[in-house]
Design a protein around this motif. Structure first.
Motif, short mmCIF file in Angstrom:
data_model
loop_
_atom_site.label_atom_id
_atom_site.label_comp_id
_atom_site.label_asym_id
_atom_site.label_seq_id
_atom_site.Cartn_x
_atom_site.Cartn_y
_atom_site.Cartn_z
N GLU A 251 0.80 -1.19 0.01
CA GLU A 251 -0.01 -0.29 0.18
C GLU A 251 0.80 1.23 0.09
N ALA A 252 2.01 1.21 0.78
CA ALA A 252 2.91 2.50 0.77
C ALA A 252 3.49 2.76 -0.36
N GLU A 253 3.77 1.34 -1.23
CA GLU A 253 4.51 1.55 -2.42
C GLU A 253 3.48 1.99 -3.42
N GLY A 254 2.53 2.14 -3.43
CA GLY A 254 1.52 2.62 -4.41
C GLY A 254 0.57 1.33 -4.91
N ALA A 255 0.48 0.27 -4.30
CA ALA A 255 -0.55 -0.55 -4.94
C ALA A 255 -2.03 -0.08 -4.76
N ASP A 256 -2.77 -0.24 -5.81
CA ASP A 256 -4.17 0.32 -5.62
C ASP A 256 -5.15 -1.11 -5.21
N LEU A 257 -4.70 -2.22 -5.40
CA LEU A 257 -5.49 -3.30 -4.97
C LEU A 257 -4.45 -4.29 -4.24
N VAL A 258 -4.92 -5.07 -3.48
CA VAL A 258 -3.91 -6.00 -2.73
C VAL A 258 -4.56 -7.34 -2.97
N VAL A 273 -6.62 -9.19 6.48
CA VAL A 273 -6.21 -8.15 5.55
C VAL A 273 -7.08 -7.00 5.29
N ARG A 274 -8.49 -7.49 5.17
CA ARG A 274 -9.46 -6.88 5.23
C ARG A 274 -9.47 -5.67 6.18
N GLU A 275 -9.31 -6.17 7.46
CA GLU A 275 -9.22 -5.22 8.59
C GLU A 275 -8.16 -4.34 8.52
N ALA A 276 -7.08 -4.64 7.89
CA ALA A 276 -5.92 -3.75 7.93
C ALA A 276 -5.62 -2.57 6.84
N THR A 277 -6.58 -2.80 5.82
CA THR A 277 -6.47 -1.74 4.79
C THR A 277 -7.89 -1.35 4.18
N VAL A 281 -9.63 -5.65 -1.64
CA VAL A 281 -8.97 -6.86 -1.30
C VAL A 281 -9.37 -8.07 -2.47
N ALA A 282 -8.48 -8.67 -3.11
CA ALA A 282 -8.65 -9.74 -4.18
C ALA A 282 -8.37 -10.94 -3.28
N ALA A 283 -8.91 -12.25 -3.48
CA ALA A 283 -8.43 -13.48 -3.10
C ALA A 283 -8.39 -14.33 -4.40
N TYR A 284 -7.35 -15.13 -4.43
CA TYR A 284 -7.21 -15.94 -5.42
C TYR A 284 -7.47 -17.30 -5.18
N HIS A 285 -8.69 -17.80 -5.59
CA HIS A 285 -8.96 -19.26 -5.34
C HIS A 285 -8.43 -20.11 -6.44
N VAL A 286 -7.25 -20.38 -5.96
CA VAL A 286 -6.22 -21.17 -6.79
C VAL A 286 -6.65 -22.42 -7.55
N SER A 287 -5.68 -22.72 -8.59
CA SER A 287 -6.03 -24.11 -9.22
C SER A 287 -6.19 -25.35 -8.46
N GLY A 288 -5.39 -25.35 -7.50
CA GLY A 288 -5.67 -26.69 -6.58
C GLY A 288 -6.90 -26.88 -5.92
N GLU A 289 -7.16 -25.38 -5.41
CA GLU A 289 -8.47 -25.58 -4.85
C GLU A 289 -9.73 -25.70 -5.49
N VAL A 316 -15.89 -14.57 0.16
CA VAL A 316 -16.56 -13.14 0.07
C VAL A 316 -16.80 -12.97 1.50
N ARG A 317 -17.42 -13.72 2.29
CA ARG A 317 -17.87 -13.77 3.63
C ARG A 317 -16.63 -13.14 4.40
N ALA A 318 -15.44 -13.81 4.26
CA ALA A 318 -14.28 -13.25 4.88
C ALA A 318 -13.69 -12.07 4.52
N GLY A 319 -14.21 -11.47 3.40
CA GLY A 319 -13.77 -10.20 3.30
C GLY A 319 -13.19 -9.75 2.16
N ALA A 320 -13.40 -10.60 0.93
CA ALA A 320 -12.72 -10.31 -0.33
C ALA A 320 -13.88 -9.56 -1.04
N ASP A 321 -13.06 -8.54 -1.81
CA ASP A 321 -14.00 -7.82 -2.83
C ASP A 321 -14.05 -8.43 -4.08
N ILE A 322 -13.10 -8.94 -4.33
CA ILE A 322 -12.83 -9.52 -5.78
C ILE A 322 -12.18 -11.18 -5.45
N VAL A 323 -12.79 -12.12 -6.22
CA VAL A 323 -12.43 -13.23 -6.11
C VAL A 323 -11.96 -13.78 -7.70
#
Ligand code: PBG
Length: 340
Positions: A251-258, A273-277, A281-289, A316-323
């Motif tokens: 965030e300090a370095e200039g990220a627009d989304l984390v 992370v949701r509570e800290a920024t 917040v995006a969350a990556y539901h990855v290939s193995g999941e 989403v319930r955990a706090g992700a805006d983007i999945v």
């Protein structure tokens, strides 16, 4: 209050006055009090670009996902957009690999060509590009190697920044560094600004763990490390507080989304992370999941639709805006059907 007066008051707490099941009696009631409902526009579909025309190479370990040449990629992206999906995340797959990952920033590289095709055909679709070297280096690591065979953080920054600029030049709306080098967000931000791409956003893979759940992806992208692993730069799975430090730094370095990655096995990290920024917040539901649910469903052990939607809802319930999910298109359609 005297005990005899208390005894005459109606009971307002506890069973049988309280019956939680009243709000669960019908679908109408359940829908009325539902706290979390993922929207298709929150979903981002990862896509794998290859060179050529008419090329479709299905990925065994990711049922429903194929590597696509730009023409077919545009068709699938159009279908995703029509289903209401919010954007796509592009990865390039190529045989053109060298020690420096130079094809990652080629003007006519696979990702650059795919971005141009997408932005020409679907100018309104949000196009995000993965910025990393692992798919372009002959050693398969996410940065440049130093003398001892370890990944050299600082030497990698310029190449990553150059790669991000090449994506921006091709028309990317968002660049997403996934390499986990320290300082890359700042390096990318200043390179983008210097090249005149002030409006191109950075989605940082801030808290990216050294996870076993990337297995199917590495088959899709041909990006497994040739020696060693990624534990020297990706985060150690047991650490949650460290994720918050990574996010604050980005965030300090200039990220627009984390981003937090993986998602379903890191719900506590998403919440922290949701509570800290205040950033999205995006969350990556990855290939193995994704593959776990698909494989169990193929065997008839899980109901794919309800299991997949339950996982995405949890993220989403955990706090992700983007999945970010390989199930984006199916999930978007299921949600639309459920609303009808
Ligand atoms: C590249 C990258 C990886 C993933 C996204 N970007 C693989 C890795 O770090 O090894 C994984 C995505 C997935 O598993 O779906 N660094």
């Amino acid at each position: 209050m005297a005990p005899e007066i208390a005894d005459t008051m109606p009971r307002t707490g506890g069973f049988p006055a309280v019956r939680h099941r009243r709000l669960r009696t019908t679908e109408g009631m359940r829908r009325l009090v539902r706290e979390t409902a993922p929207r298709p526009s929150q979903f981002v579909l990862p896509m794998f670009a290859v060179a050529g025309e008419g090329v479709r190479q299905p990925v065994d370990a990711l049922p429903g996902i194929a590597r696509l040449s730009p023409d077919l990629l545009v068709e699938e992206a159009r279908a995703a957009r029509d289903a209401g999906v919010g954007g796509v995340l592009l990865f390039g797959v190529t045989d053109l690999k060298d020690a420096d990952g130079s094809s990652a920033h080629a003007a006519d590289g696979v990702v650059q060509e795919a971005v141009r095709a997408l932005k020409t055909a679907l100018p309104d679709l949000v196009v995000i590009t993965d910025v990393c070297l692992c798919g372009y280096t002959d050693h398969g690591h996410c940065g440049l190697l130093g003398g001892g065979g370890e990944v050299d953080n600082d030497a990698s920054l310029a190449v990553l920044a150059q790669t991000a600029v090449s994506h921006a030049r091709a028309g990317a709306d968002v660049v997403a560094p996934s390499d986990m080098m320290d300082g890359r967000v700042a390096a990318i931000r200043s390179a983008l600004d210097e090249a005149g791409y002030e409006d191109v956003a950075i989605m940082s893979y801030s808290a990216k763990y050294a996870s076993a759940f990337y297995g199917p992806f590495r088959e899709a992208a041909g990006s497994a490390p040739g020696h060693g692993d990624r534990r020297g730069y990706q985060m150690d799975p047991p650490n949650a507080r460290e994720a918050v430090r990574e996010v604050r730094e980005d965030e300090a370095e200039g990220a627009d989304l984390v981003m937090v990655k993986p998602a379903a096995t890191y719900l506590d990290v998403i919440r922290a992370v949701r509570e800290a920024t205040g950033l999205p917040v995006a969350a990556y539901h990855v290939s193995g999941e994704y593959a776990m649910v698909k494989a169990a469903a193929e065997r008839g052990w899980l109901d794919e639709r309800s299991a997949m939607l339950e996982v995405l809802t949890a993220v989403v319930r955990a706090g992700a805006d983007i999945v970010i999910t390989y199930a984006a298109v199916d999930a978007a359609r299921w949600i639309h059907e459920g609303e009808r």
